[in-house]
Design a protein around this motif. Structure first.
Motif, PDB file in Angstrom:
ATOM      1  N   VAL A  67     107.100  87.006  30.696  1.00 21.07           N
ATOM      2  CA  VAL A  67     106.239  85.879  30.560  1.00 21.07           C
ATOM      3  C   VAL A  67     105.940  85.410  32.046  1.00 21.07           C
ATOM      4  CG1 VAL A  67     108.129  84.047  30.799  1.00 21.07           C
ATOM      5  CG2 VAL A  67     105.812  83.577  29.661  1.00 21.07           C
ATOM      6  N   THR A  68     106.499  85.751  32.946  1.00 22.00           N
ATOM      7  CA  THR A  68     106.133  85.487  34.227  1.00 22.00           C
ATOM      8  C   THR A  68     104.810  86.408  34.656  1.00 22.00           C
ATOM      9  OG1 THR A  68     108.405  84.880  35.084  1.00 22.00           O
ATOM     10  CG2 THR A  68     106.834  85.688  36.983  1.00 22.00           C
ATOM     11  N   ARG A  69     104.915  87.656  34.329  1.00 22.49           N
ATOM     12  CA  ARG A  69     104.002  88.608  34.556  1.00 22.49           C
ATOM     13  C   ARG A  69     102.630  88.237  33.597  1.00 22.49           C
ATOM     14  NH1 ARG A  69     106.214  94.671  34.944  1.00 22.49           N
ATOM     15  NH2 ARG A  69     107.613  94.381  36.742  1.00 22.49           N
ATOM     16  N   GLY A  70     102.803  87.538  32.498  1.00 20.46           N
ATOM     17  CA  GLY A  70     101.755  87.320  31.614  1.00 20.46           C
ATOM     18  C   GLY A  70     101.058  86.157  32.038  1.00 20.46           C
ATOM     19  N   LEU A  71     101.815  85.531  32.546  1.00 16.84           N
ATOM     20  CA  LEU A  71     101.093  83.891  32.942  1.00 16.84           C
ATOM     21  C   LEU A  71     100.384  84.468  34.029  1.00 16.84           C
ATOM     22  CD1 LEU A  71     104.173  81.416  32.771  1.00 16.84           C
ATOM     23  CD2 LEU A  71     102.039  81.377  31.192  1.00 16.84           C
ATOM     24  N   ALA A  72     100.377  85.304  34.756  1.00 19.58           N
ATOM     25  CA  ALA A  72      99.684  85.649  36.032  1.00 19.58           C
ATOM     26  C   ALA A  72      98.596  86.097  35.495  1.00 19.58           C
ATOM     27  CB  ALA A  72     100.459  86.671  36.952  1.00 19.58           C
ATOM     28  N   GLU A  73      98.541  86.856  34.476  1.00 18.11           N
ATOM     29  CA  GLU A  73      97.101  87.645  33.847  1.00 18.11           C
ATOM     30  C   GLU A  73      96.308  86.616  33.000  1.00 18.11           C
ATOM     31  OE1 GLU A  73      95.870  90.623  34.059  1.00 18.11           O
ATOM     32  OE2 GLU A  73      97.450  91.378  35.345  1.00 18.11           O
ATOM     33  N   ASN A 108      98.344  80.545  30.923  1.00 24.41           N
ATOM     34  CA  ASN A 108      98.118  80.212  29.564  1.00 24.41           C
ATOM     35  C   ASN A 108      99.228  80.866  28.717  1.00 24.41           C
ATOM     36  OD1 ASN A 108      96.040  77.979  29.829  1.00 24.41           O
ATOM     37  ND2 ASN A 108      94.600  79.793  29.961  1.00 24.41           N
ATOM     38  N   CYS A 109      99.766  80.277  27.892  1.00 24.16           N
ATOM     39  CA  CYS A 109     100.776  81.035  26.842  1.00 24.16           C
ATOM     40  C   CYS A 109     100.358  82.349  26.694  1.00 24.16           C
ATOM     41  CB  CYS A 109     101.347  80.068  25.893  1.00 24.16           C
ATOM     42  SG  CYS A 109     102.306  81.007  24.670  1.00 24.16           S
ATOM     43  N   PRO A 110     100.902  83.413  26.678  1.00 23.43           N
ATOM     44  CA  PRO A 110     100.262  84.938  26.026  1.00 23.43           C
ATOM     45  C   PRO A 110     100.186  84.851  24.741  1.00 23.43           C
ATOM     46  CG  PRO A 110     102.200  85.107  27.897  1.00 23.43           C
ATOM     47  CD  PRO A 110     102.361  83.685  27.474  1.00 23.43           C
ATOM     48  N   MET A 111     100.781  83.885  23.902  1.00 24.74           N
ATOM     49  CA  MET A 111     100.880  83.928  22.349  1.00 24.74           C
ATOM     50  C   MET A 111      99.764  83.134  21.798  1.00 24.74           C
ATOM     51  SD  MET A 111     102.845  86.153  21.105  1.00 24.74           S
ATOM     52  CE  MET A 111     102.975  85.542  19.367  1.00 24.74           C
ATOM     53  N   CYS A 112      99.681  81.777  22.407  1.00 24.09           N
ATOM     54  CA  CYS A 112      98.933  80.898  21.744  1.00 24.09           C
ATOM     55  C   CYS A 112      97.692  80.480  22.768  1.00 24.09           C
ATOM     56  CB  CYS A 112      99.713  79.692  21.307  1.00 24.09           C
ATOM     57  SG  CYS A 112     100.551  78.810  22.358  1.00 24.09           S
ATOM     58  N   ARG A 113      98.035  80.749  23.996  1.00 29.22           N
ATOM     59  CA  ARG A 113      96.972  80.230  24.922  1.00 29.22           C
ATOM     60  C   ARG A 113      96.976  78.962  25.436  1.00 29.22           C
ATOM     61  NH1 ARG A 113      97.190  85.373  25.061  1.00 29.22           N
ATOM     62  NH2 ARG A 113      95.885  86.606  25.486  1.00 29.22           N
ATOM     63  N   VAL A 114      97.839  78.102  25.362  1.00 30.94           N
ATOM     64  CA  VAL A 114      97.855  76.731  25.596  1.00 30.94           C
ATOM     65  C   VAL A 114      98.565  76.775  27.155  1.00 30.94           C
ATOM     66  CG1 VAL A 114      98.264  75.934  23.175  1.00 30.94           C
ATOM     67  CG2 VAL A 114     100.132  76.025  24.514  1.00 30.94           C
ATOM     68  N   ALA A 115      97.982  75.750  27.900  1.00 26.03           N
ATOM     69  CA  ALA A 115      98.722  75.495  29.314  1.00 26.03           C
ATOM     70  C   ALA A 115     100.222  75.786  29.449  1.00 26.03           C
ATOM     71  CB  ALA A 115      98.054  74.332  29.851  1.00 26.03           C
ATOM     72  N   CYS A 116     100.908  76.469  30.184  1.00 31.20           N
ATOM     73  CA  CYS A 116     102.035  76.827  30.118  1.00 31.20           C
ATOM     74  C   CYS A 116     102.402  76.855  31.479  1.00 31.20           C
ATOM     75  CB  CYS A 116     102.429  78.117  29.483  1.00 31.20           C
ATOM     76  SG  CYS A 116     104.266  78.481  29.467  1.00 31.20           S
ATOM     77  N   PRO A 117     102.807  75.665  32.093  1.00 38.11           N
ATOM     78  CA  PRO A 117     103.353  75.462  33.553  1.00 38.11           C
ATOM     79  C   PRO A 117     104.711  76.185  33.768  1.00 38.11           C
ATOM     80  CG  PRO A 117     102.659  73.538  32.727  1.00 38.11           C
ATOM     81  CD  PRO A 117     102.730  74.312  31.544  1.00 38.11           C
ATOM     82  N   VAL A 118     104.780  77.112  34.844  1.00 34.40           N
ATOM     83  CA  VAL A 118     106.041  77.740  35.143  1.00 34.40           C
ATOM     84  C   VAL A 118     107.212  76.928  35.221  1.00 34.40           C
ATOM     85  CG1 VAL A 118     107.203  79.420  36.773  1.00 34.40           C
ATOM     86  CG2 VAL A 118     104.617  79.652  36.098  1.00 34.40           C
ATOM     87  N   ALA A 119     107.151  75.791  35.693  1.00 35.52           N
ATOM     88  CA  ALA A 119     107.970  74.697  35.911  1.00 35.52           C
ATOM     89  C   ALA A 119     108.751  74.144  34.624  1.00 35.52           C
ATOM     90  CB  ALA A 119     107.677  73.639  36.738  1.00 35.52           C
ATOM     91  N   PHE A 162      96.280  93.934  23.447  1.00 31.15           N
ATOM     92  CA  PHE A 162      94.895  94.103  23.398  1.00 31.15           C
ATOM     93  C   PHE A 162      93.780  93.059  23.601  1.00 31.15           C
ATOM     94  CE2 PHE A 162      95.325  92.322  18.918  1.00 31.15           C
ATOM     95  CZ  PHE A 162      94.284  91.716  18.828  1.00 31.15           C
ATOM     96  N   GLU A 163      94.432  91.811  24.250  1.00 33.05           N
ATOM     97  CA  GLU A 163      93.441  90.848  24.634  1.00 33.05           C
ATOM     98  C   GLU A 163      93.270  90.853  26.064  1.00 33.05           C
ATOM     99  OE1 GLU A 163      94.511  87.038  23.160  1.00 33.05           O
ATOM    100  OE2 GLU A 163      94.136  87.514  21.013  1.00 33.05           O
ATOM    101  N   GLY A 164      92.166  91.111  26.650  1.00 29.52           N
ATOM    102  CA  GLY A 164      91.760  91.181  27.956  1.00 29.52           C
ATOM    103  C   GLY A 164      92.556  92.155  28.750  1.00 29.52           C
ATOM    104  N   GLY A 165      92.917  91.889  30.169  1.00 30.98           N
ATOM    105  CA  GLY A 165      93.763  92.632  30.988  1.00 30.98           C
ATOM    106  C   GLY A 165      95.111  92.536  30.731  1.00 30.98           C
ATOM    107  N   TYR A 166      95.551  91.860  29.662  1.00 27.53           N
ATOM    108  CA  TYR A 166      96.998  91.770  29.631  1.00 27.53           C
ATOM    109  C   TYR A 166      97.511  93.170  28.845  1.00 27.53           C
ATOM    110  CZ  TYR A 166     101.225  88.910  28.526  1.00 27.53           C
ATOM    111  OH  TYR A 166     102.381  88.555  28.704  1.00 27.53           O
TER     112      TYR A 166
END
Length: 221
Positions: free
Chosen positions: A34-40, A44-55, A186-190
């Motif tokens: 998820v850390t790598r995913g959030l960078a890409e 946003n959450c890699p599953m639902c794309r809502v904002a997902c602050p690392v903290a 398959f979505e974007g650069g992820y």
């Protein structure tokens, strides 16, 4: 038959959770994934794309405990050893079956292309129309373009190719299953993260498989 390990599987790397965490939107991932995913996905959450602050990502202690108390069988061909899911990766890495297979690959110039135990996880065949030689990303785009409204049952070729995959498990709505289960690949650069993690976690012969794939595209499943 449902995959008994599915609830313990990270949706990004498609393997058993390692250091499981939960996002504010209640999705579970490996912490590294998820850390790598959030960078890409720009936070946003890699599953639902809502904002997902690392903290706000928290360790999933309940899942950690389940991984320590639930056992699973080694996924190396021929091994029947069962260990706690929390230590399954360590066992598989040192498993005598894996070591012998890796040695066989190293001692053969054509082992990768000739060894049937090494599964093609790079390209897939669409089970709805038999379009072949599609990467995970291309398969997702193909389904969206050609079969978007189709609801047919089928075995998922991506799941079936995974070490934990059940080649006999039929998804009632294959297109719906793919969109939910494999949207990260398959979505974007992820897709780059997903592919990299799959190469990293392939059972054995990783270097040989990557080298061979650079020279020749394997036949689709």
């Amino acid at each position: 038959m449902a995959d008994p390990l599915e609830e313990f599987t990270c949706p990004i790397c498609q393997d058993i959770f390692r250091d499981p965490v939960t996002t504010p939107c209640s999705h579970e991932f490996c912490r590294e994934c998820v850390t790598r995913g959030l960078a890409e996905t720009h936070g946003n959450c890699p599953m639902c794309r809502v904002a997902c602050p690392v903290a706000r990502i928290q360790s999933n202690r309940a899942r950690v405990k389940q991984l320590q108390t639930t056992t699973g069988q080694c996924r190396n061909p021929g091994c029947t050893t069962r260990v706690a899911l929390a230590t399954l990766a360590q066992h598989e890495a040192a498993c005598p079956r894996r070591v012998r297979a890796a040695e066989a690959v190293a001692n053969s110039h054509i082992a990768v292309s000739a060894d049937p135990s090494i599964v093609n996880r790079s390209t897939f065949r669409c089970p709805l129309c038999n379009a072949a030689d599609l990467t995970c990303k291309q398969l997702g785009e193909h389904l969206e373009r050609t079969h978007k409204t189709v609801k047919k049952s089928s075995v998922c070729p991506v799941c079936a190719a995974m070490p934990w995959g059940d080649k006999s498990y039929v998804s009632k709505d294959f297109v719906g299953h793919f969109k939910l289960r494999h949207k990260c690949c398959f979505e974007g650069g992820y897709s780059k993260i997903h592919a990299g993690l799959l190469r990293k976690q392939t059972c054995f012969g990783v270097i040989e498989v990557e080298s061979w794939q650079n020279k020749k595209t394997p036949n689709a499943l």
